[in-house]
Design a protein around this motif. Sequence first.
Motif, PDB file in Angstrom:
ATOM      1  N   ASN A 128       0.500  12.731  -5.752  1.00  0.00           N
ATOM      2  CA  ASN A 128       1.120  12.141  -4.567  1.00  0.00           C
ATOM      3  C   ASN A 128       0.934  10.624  -4.512  1.00  0.00           C
ATOM      4  OD1 ASN A 128       2.033  14.612  -3.347  1.00  0.00           O
ATOM      5  ND2 ASN A 128      -0.099  15.036  -2.787  1.00  0.00           N
ATOM      6  N   MET A 129      -0.016  10.126  -5.303  1.00  0.00           N
ATOM      7  CA  MET A 129      -0.348   8.707  -5.245  1.00  0.00           C
ATOM      8  C   MET A 129       0.444   7.872  -6.247  1.00  0.00           C
ATOM      9  SD  MET A 129      -2.586   8.316  -2.820  1.00  0.00           S
ATOM     10  CE  MET A 129      -3.217   6.677  -3.191  1.00  0.00           C
ATOM     11  N   HIS A 130       0.616   8.362  -7.487  1.00  0.00           N
ATOM     12  CA  HIS A 130       1.294   7.548  -8.494  1.00  0.00           C
ATOM     13  C   HIS A 130       2.761   7.958  -8.644  1.00  0.00           C
ATOM     14  CE1 HIS A 130      -0.464  10.852 -11.115  1.00  0.00           C
ATOM     15  NE2 HIS A 130       0.818  10.915 -11.417  1.00  0.00           N
ATOM     16  N   TYR A 131       3.500   7.121  -9.362  1.00  0.00           N
ATOM     17  CA  TYR A 131       4.922   7.387  -9.578  1.00  0.00           C
ATOM     18  C   TYR A 131       5.239   7.206 -11.054  1.00  0.00           C
ATOM     19  CZ  TYR A 131       9.966   7.436  -8.924  1.00  0.00           C
ATOM     20  OH  TYR A 131      11.293   7.765  -8.990  1.00  0.00           O
ATOM     21  N   ASN A 132       5.943   8.176 -11.632  1.00  0.00           N
ATOM     22  CA  ASN A 132       6.320   8.145 -13.041  1.00  0.00           C
ATOM     23  C   ASN A 132       7.789   7.764 -13.194  1.00  0.00           C
ATOM     24  OD1 ASN A 132       3.743   9.171 -13.642  1.00  0.00           O
ATOM     25  ND2 ASN A 132       4.460  11.283 -13.476  1.00  0.00           N
ATOM     26  N   MET A 133       8.078   6.915 -14.159  1.00  0.00           N
ATOM     27  CA  MET A 133       9.465   6.533 -14.436  1.00  0.00           C
ATOM     28  C   MET A 133       9.661   6.397 -15.943  1.00  0.00           C
ATOM     29  SD  MET A 133       9.529   2.478 -13.371  1.00  0.00           S
ATOM     30  CE  MET A 133       8.539   2.663 -11.872  1.00  0.00           C
ATOM     31  N   MET A 134      10.857   6.654 -16.377  1.00  0.00           N
ATOM     32  CA  MET A 134      11.217   6.432 -17.778  1.00  0.00           C
ATOM     33  C   MET A 134      11.981   5.121 -17.880  1.00  0.00           C
ATOM     34  SD  MET A 134      11.230   7.132 -20.957  1.00  0.00           S
ATOM     35  CE  MET A 134      10.680   8.844 -21.123  1.00  0.00           C
ATOM     36  N   LEU A 135      11.466   4.190 -18.628  1.00  0.00           N
ATOM     37  CA  LEU A 135      12.175   2.932 -18.841  1.00  0.00           C
ATOM     38  C   LEU A 135      13.294   3.154 -19.842  1.00  0.00           C
ATOM     39  CD1 LEU A 135       9.245   0.331 -19.020  1.00  0.00           C
ATOM     40  CD2 LEU A 135      10.602   1.052 -17.036  1.00  0.00           C
ATOM     41  N   GLU A 136      14.511   2.921 -19.397  1.00  0.00           N
ATOM     42  CA  GLU A 136      15.675   3.060 -20.250  1.00  0.00           C
ATOM     43  C   GLU A 136      15.937   1.736 -20.970  1.00  0.00           C
ATOM     44  OE1 GLU A 136      17.209   5.874 -20.732  1.00  0.00           O
ATOM     45  OE2 GLU A 136      16.129   7.010 -19.185  1.00  0.00           O
ATOM     46  N   PRO A 137      16.633   1.750 -22.116  1.00  0.00           N
ATOM     47  CA  PRO A 137      16.941   0.492 -22.803  1.00  0.00           C
ATOM     48  C   PRO A 137      17.589  -0.523 -21.857  1.00  0.00           C
ATOM     49  CG  PRO A 137      17.460   2.323 -24.235  1.00  0.00           C
ATOM     50  CD  PRO A 137      17.095   2.923 -22.892  1.00  0.00           C
ATOM     51  N   GLY A 138      17.013  -1.714 -21.822  1.00  0.00           N
ATOM     52  CA  GLY A 138      17.495  -2.765 -20.931  1.00  0.00           C
ATOM     53  C   GLY A 138      16.723  -2.876 -19.638  1.00  0.00           C
ATOM     54  N   ASP A 139      15.977  -1.840 -19.262  1.00  0.00           N
ATOM     55  CA  ASP A 139      15.176  -1.899 -18.034  1.00  0.00           C
ATOM     56  C   ASP A 139      14.061  -2.919 -18.186  1.00  0.00           C
ATOM     57  OD1 ASP A 139      16.706   0.039 -16.872  1.00  0.00           O
ATOM     58  OD2 ASP A 139      15.159   1.598 -16.878  1.00  0.00           O
ATOM     59  N   MET A 140      13.811  -3.655 -17.114  1.00  0.00           N
ATOM     60  CA  MET A 140      12.704  -4.605 -17.063  1.00  0.00           C
ATOM     61  C   MET A 140      11.791  -4.233 -15.905  1.00  0.00           C
ATOM     62  SD  MET A 140      14.660  -8.244 -17.769  1.00  0.00           S
ATOM     63  CE  MET A 140      16.276  -7.807 -17.094  1.00  0.00           C
TER      64      MET A 140
ATOM     65  N   SER B 175      -3.007   0.064  -6.308  1.00  0.00           N
ATOM     66  CA  SER B 175      -4.466   0.043  -6.195  1.00  0.00           C
ATOM     67  C   SER B 175      -4.895  -0.249  -4.759  1.00  0.00           C
ATOM     68  CB  SER B 175      -5.069  -0.976  -7.159  1.00  0.00           C
ATOM     69  OG  SER B 175      -4.474  -2.247  -7.019  1.00  0.00           O
ATOM     70  N   MET B 176      -3.982  -0.788  -3.958  1.00  0.00           N
ATOM     71  CA  MET B 176      -4.273  -1.012  -2.543  1.00  0.00           C
ATOM     72  C   MET B 176      -4.296   0.317  -1.783  1.00  0.00           C
ATOM     73  SD  MET B 176      -4.561  -4.341  -2.641  1.00  0.00           S
ATOM     74  CE  MET B 176      -5.322  -3.946  -4.231  1.00  0.00           C
ATOM     75  N   ALA B 177      -3.353   1.200  -2.098  1.00  0.00           N
ATOM     76  CA  ALA B 177      -3.353   2.532  -1.489  1.00  0.00           C
ATOM     77  C   ALA B 177      -4.556   3.333  -1.963  1.00  0.00           C
ATOM     78  CB  ALA B 177      -2.055   3.264  -1.836  1.00  0.00           C
TER      79      ALA B 177
ATOM     80  N   ALA C 298       0.833  -1.204   0.000  1.00  0.00           N
ATOM     81  CA  ALA C 298       0.000   0.000   0.000  1.00  0.00           C
ATOM     82  C   ALA C 298       0.870   1.257   0.000  1.00  0.00           C
ATOM     83  CB  ALA C 298      -0.939  -0.006   1.204  1.00  0.00           C
ATOM     84  N   TRP C 299       1.799   1.333  -0.946  1.00  0.00           N
ATOM     85  CA  TRP C 299       2.709   2.476  -1.028  1.00  0.00           C
ATOM     86  C   TRP C 299       2.070   3.635  -1.780  1.00  0.00           C
ATOM     87  CZ3 TRP C 299       3.316   3.667  -6.081  1.00  0.00           C
ATOM     88  CH2 TRP C 299       3.175   2.644  -7.030  1.00  0.00           C
ATOM     89  N   LYS C 300       2.651   4.806  -1.589  1.00  0.00           N
ATOM     90  CA  LYS C 300       2.267   5.986  -2.366  1.00  0.00           C
ATOM     91  C   LYS C 300       3.468   6.457  -3.179  1.00  0.00           C
ATOM     92  CE  LYS C 300      -1.294   7.632   0.836  1.00  0.00           C
ATOM     93  NZ  LYS C 300      -1.798   8.773   1.648  1.00  0.00           N
ATOM     94  N   GLY C 301       3.194   7.205  -4.229  1.00  0.00           N
ATOM     95  CA  GLY C 301       4.267   7.688  -5.084  1.00  0.00           C
ATOM     96  C   GLY C 301       5.309   8.488  -4.341  1.00  0.00           C
ATOM     97  N   THR C 302       4.866   9.243  -3.342  1.00  0.00           N
ATOM     98  CA  THR C 302       5.804  10.045  -2.555  1.00  0.00           C
ATOM     99  C   THR C 302       6.773   9.147  -1.785  1.00  0.00           C
ATOM    100  OG1 THR C 302       4.045  10.173  -0.867  1.00  0.00           O
ATOM    101  CG2 THR C 302       4.332  12.076  -2.321  1.00  0.00           C
TER     102      THR C 302
ATOM    103  N   ASN D 180      -0.706  -7.369 -11.437  1.00  0.00           N
ATOM    104  CA  ASN D 180      -1.921  -6.742 -11.943  1.00  0.00           C
ATOM    105  C   ASN D 180      -3.044  -6.644 -10.924  1.00  0.00           C
ATOM    106  OD1 ASN D 180      -1.643  -5.974 -14.813  1.00  0.00           O
ATOM    107  ND2 ASN D 180      -1.107  -8.124 -15.089  1.00  0.00           N
ATOM    108  N   TYR D 181      -2.983  -7.418  -9.833  1.00  0.00           N
ATOM    109  CA  TYR D 181      -4.029  -7.374  -8.830  1.00  0.00           C
ATOM    110  C   TYR D 181      -3.831  -6.247  -7.819  1.00  0.00           C
ATOM    111  CZ  TYR D 181      -4.568 -12.098 -10.691  1.00  0.00           C
ATOM    112  OH  TYR D 181      -4.714 -13.174 -11.530  1.00  0.00           O
ATOM    113  N   THR D 182      -2.580  -5.754  -7.704  1.00  0.00           N
ATOM    114  CA  THR D 182      -2.297  -4.742  -6.681  1.00  0.00           C
ATOM    115  C   THR D 182      -1.750  -3.440  -7.258  1.00  0.00           C
ATOM    116  OG1 THR D 182      -0.029  -5.528  -6.293  1.00  0.00           O
ATOM    117  CG2 THR D 182      -1.789  -6.561  -5.005  1.00  0.00           C
ATOM    118  N   ILE D 183      -1.434  -3.435  -8.552  1.00  0.00           N
ATOM    119  CA  ILE D 183      -0.856  -2.257  -9.207  1.00  0.00           C
ATOM    120  C   ILE D 183      -1.644  -1.955 -10.480  1.00  0.00           C
ATOM    121  CG2 ILE D 183       1.209  -1.255 -10.276  1.00  0.00           C
ATOM    122  CD1 ILE D 183       1.714  -1.808  -7.392  1.00  0.00           C
ATOM    123  N   LEU D 184      -1.946  -0.682 -10.710  1.00  0.00           N
ATOM    124  CA  LEU D 184      -2.456  -0.233 -12.001  1.00  0.00           C
ATOM    125  C   LEU D 184      -1.325   0.526 -12.688  1.00  0.00           C
ATOM    126  CD1 LEU D 184      -5.986   1.116 -10.960  1.00  0.00           C
ATOM    127  CD2 LEU D 184      -5.453  -1.097 -12.016  1.00  0.00           C
TER     128      LEU D 184
END
Length: 340
Positions: free
Chosen positions: A264-276, A175-177, A14-18, A281-285
């Motif tokens: 404050n709830m979501h977190y944005n990231m840029m996937l760099e080449p090679g990132d996995m 989605s839990m938060a 139940a994490w938040k983006g912050t 799907n049940y706990t994260i949108l």
Amino acid sequence: MSIILKEKVKGPVAWKGTDLAKDEAWVYYLSKKTIASLENALAQVKQKGLKAPEFNKEDFPIPELTEEIAYFVEELETERGFLLIRGLPMERYTDEDVKIIYWGLGLHMGVPQSQNANGDLLGHVKDQGLSLENGNVRGYQTKLHLPFHADGSDVVGLLCLRKAISGGHSSIISSMAVYNEILEKYPEYLGILSNTFYFDRRGEEGPGESPVFSSPIFSFYNGKLSCFYVRLFIESAQAKTGIKLSKVQIEALDVLDSILHDENMHYNMMLEPGDMQFVNNYTILHSRTQYEDYEEQERKRHLLRLWLTMPNGRGISPDFGVGSIPSRSKTSGGLIETLK
């Protein structure tokens, strides 16, 4: 209607983006030893003349990584619900090499599942110049913004081969938060969100199947809360069922969306080449921003995608994803053909 959970979800899920912004402990860096093990398995697959996804996990032996695989699997189901694995030295490999490594790793984490009516096991997320106004188009075929949603498996994984010129950020939210926020501030809508909605199959139905299926958005079952949400598919299902959303259903979806859009709830990231990136799907949108792409096909933004049924996948309620993918025989895994 599902049982309504009347207390907040606790724990790291139940994490938040912050929270993520303060500490990058959620990024897992591949060690030289791990990379060497993956490359040794890659060499064995190539020596046999095999390509992904045409081999099984015995063809890609990585016994030295047993503990790491166990960590990945547990992190996805019992901890934060997502992973970002970084450090694959892309300059050493061809695209085919990367496909082999990614497919091989996925085989050791779980069982790959079909991602569409064509039965694709290793998907390609790449703009095809299509529009979501076409009812049979899915978001991964476009470069448009994709609202928060879940995919049709226990876990979805993405590996970045190439980035766009700009944009294409990956956004994730617990989605839990989100549930905790609704419970605290808008509890009157939990009953609605725990009842069934119709979802559009977007042309992925088999012969004789209904073009829609039903599922609650939140489902509490066997002590675990699960979430499934794709608003676009809920809205487009109305034309196929002839049943309009009620005023209170629309209000509940609007409340849900308002929380999803909270920075404050979501977190944005840029996937760099090679990132996995792997997410439960049940706990994260997850979401994706619109992007500007290259004209040349060989330079276009290109991600590889896996849908996995996990060995420790949770049980799900019989009304969660009813009538979704007929090939899913494992009750704890794989729900719905979706946006991404």
